[in-house]
Scaffold this active site. Structure first.
Site, short mmCIF file in Angstrom:
data_model
loop_
_atom_site.label_atom_id
_atom_site.label_comp_id
_atom_site.label_asym_id
_atom_site.label_seq_id
_atom_site.Cartn_x
_atom_site.Cartn_y
_atom_site.Cartn_z
N ASP A 82 -1.66 -0.97 3.64
CA ASP A 82 -1.16 -1.73 2.64
C ASP A 82 -1.68 -3.11 1.79
O ASP A 82 -2.64 -3.61 2.39
CB ASP A 82 -0.37 -2.54 3.42
CG ASP A 82 0.79 -1.82 3.68
OD1 ASP A 82 1.61 -1.88 5.06
OD2 ASP A 82 1.32 -1.37 2.54
N ASP A 141 9.89 1.67 2.31
CA ASP A 141 8.57 1.16 3.16
C ASP A 141 9.64 -0.38 3.99
O ASP A 141 9.92 -1.07 2.74
CB ASP A 141 7.44 1.65 2.87
CG ASP A 141 6.19 0.60 3.16
OD1 ASP A 141 5.07 -0.33 2.41
OD2 ASP A 141 6.52 0.09 3.84
C1 DX5 Z 1 5.27 -4.71 3.40
C2 DX5 Z 1 4.30 -3.89 3.77
C3 DX5 Z 1 4.93 -2.53 5.44
C4 DX5 Z 1 4.61 -2.64 6.30
C5 DX5 Z 1 5.31 -1.68 7.12
O1 DX5 Z 1 4.57 -5.57 2.34
O2 DX5 Z 1 4.19 -2.71 3.34
O3 DX5 Z 1 6.14 -2.41 5.06
O4 DX5 Z 1 3.68 -1.40 5.53
O5 DX5 Z 1 6.08 -1.89 8.06
P1 DX5 Z 1 6.68 -1.83 9.14
O6 DX5 Z 1 6.81 -1.07 9.30
O7 DX5 Z 1 6.61 -2.96 10.47
O8 DX5 Z 1 8.04 -3.06 8.36
#
Ligand code: DX5
Length: 218
Positions: free
Chosen positions: A34, A174
């Site tokens: 990310d 995501d």
């Molecule tokens: C947000 C990020 C998150 C990450 C996953 O900007 O992109 O979504 O990838 O986070 P979790 O799975 O902890 O929600």
């Protein structure tokens, strides 16, 4: 079978290589990095150095999720760092066609993401321009958030848009993906699931988190 993509955002950065290897050995299909610039999203994470580090830790395909303004300025850095899939946000470019085509011209897969407040109609003239469409299920910027249920309707709509045009593209979700929400996201039409905290904040570690998530996906 769902493609599972742990995001290192919630990993222990003091042992990033081991964290990547743990998820890979437990059945991860890809790894997501990310990338956040503190402009497009209210958080700063990591840049192409993070992709290069993950590249040294695994042979799995790496997704670079560019939550940054002006992604065209940095795309070459992520190509050089070894990203296999580069995801840009619709909200950050005037017309995504050119940058998506550039990523493909460089032999990589092109992903296009929309945030929760962006209607899925944003994809309507881009269905052939990307290999994967990411419907964010949280507001981008932070891990550990709750999935926003209304976003799943966008996944279903997108799946019907792709089917109506005989387009075989992946739909990724995501944000807030866990053993609880993964089956619901799959039923809505997603086939690629990103999970950060469900994997890396699992009480028994990343491998257990991966296995728990895979078991929930059927
Ligand atoms: C947000 C990020 C998150 C990450 C996953 O900007 O992109 O979504 O990838 O986070 P979790 O799975 O902890 O929600």
């Amino acid at each position: 079978m769902a493609i599972l993509v742990p995001s290192i955002l919630s990993a222990d950065f003091t042992k990033l290589g081991a964290e990547v290897a743990a998820a890979a050995s437990a059945g991860a299909d890809r790894i997501q990095v990310d990338v956040m610039d503190g402009h497009f999203v209210p958080n700063i994470s990591i840049g192409s150095l993070g992709v290069a580090a993950v590249r040294r830790a695994t042979n799995l395909p790496i997704e670079a999720h560019l939550m940054i303004t002006d992604p065209a300025r940095y795309v070459d850095d992520f190509l050089r760092a070894g990203a296999d899939i580069i995801i840009i946000h619709w909200e950050t470019v005037e017309d995504p066609h050119e940058l998506l085509a550039y990523i493909r011209k460089n032999g990589k897969k092109a992903g296009l993401a929309i945030s929760p407040d962006t209607p899925v109609a944003a994809f309507s003239d881009l269905l052939l321009a990307a290999d994967m469409f990411l419907v964010m299920t949280v507001h981008p910027g932070f891990g550990g958030q709750e999935l926003i249920p209304e976003t799943l309707g966008k996944v279903t709509k997108l799946r019907s848009m792709l089917n109506a045009n005989a387009v075989l593209a992946d739909i990724e979700v995501d944000g807030g993906i866990s053993a609880l929400t993964a089956p619901v996201a799959i039923a809505a039409g997603a086939n690629v699931l990103v999970a950060g905290s469900a994997v890396y904040s699992h009480p028994d570690g990343a491998a257990a988190g991966m296995k728990h998530l895979r078991a929930a996906c059927g």
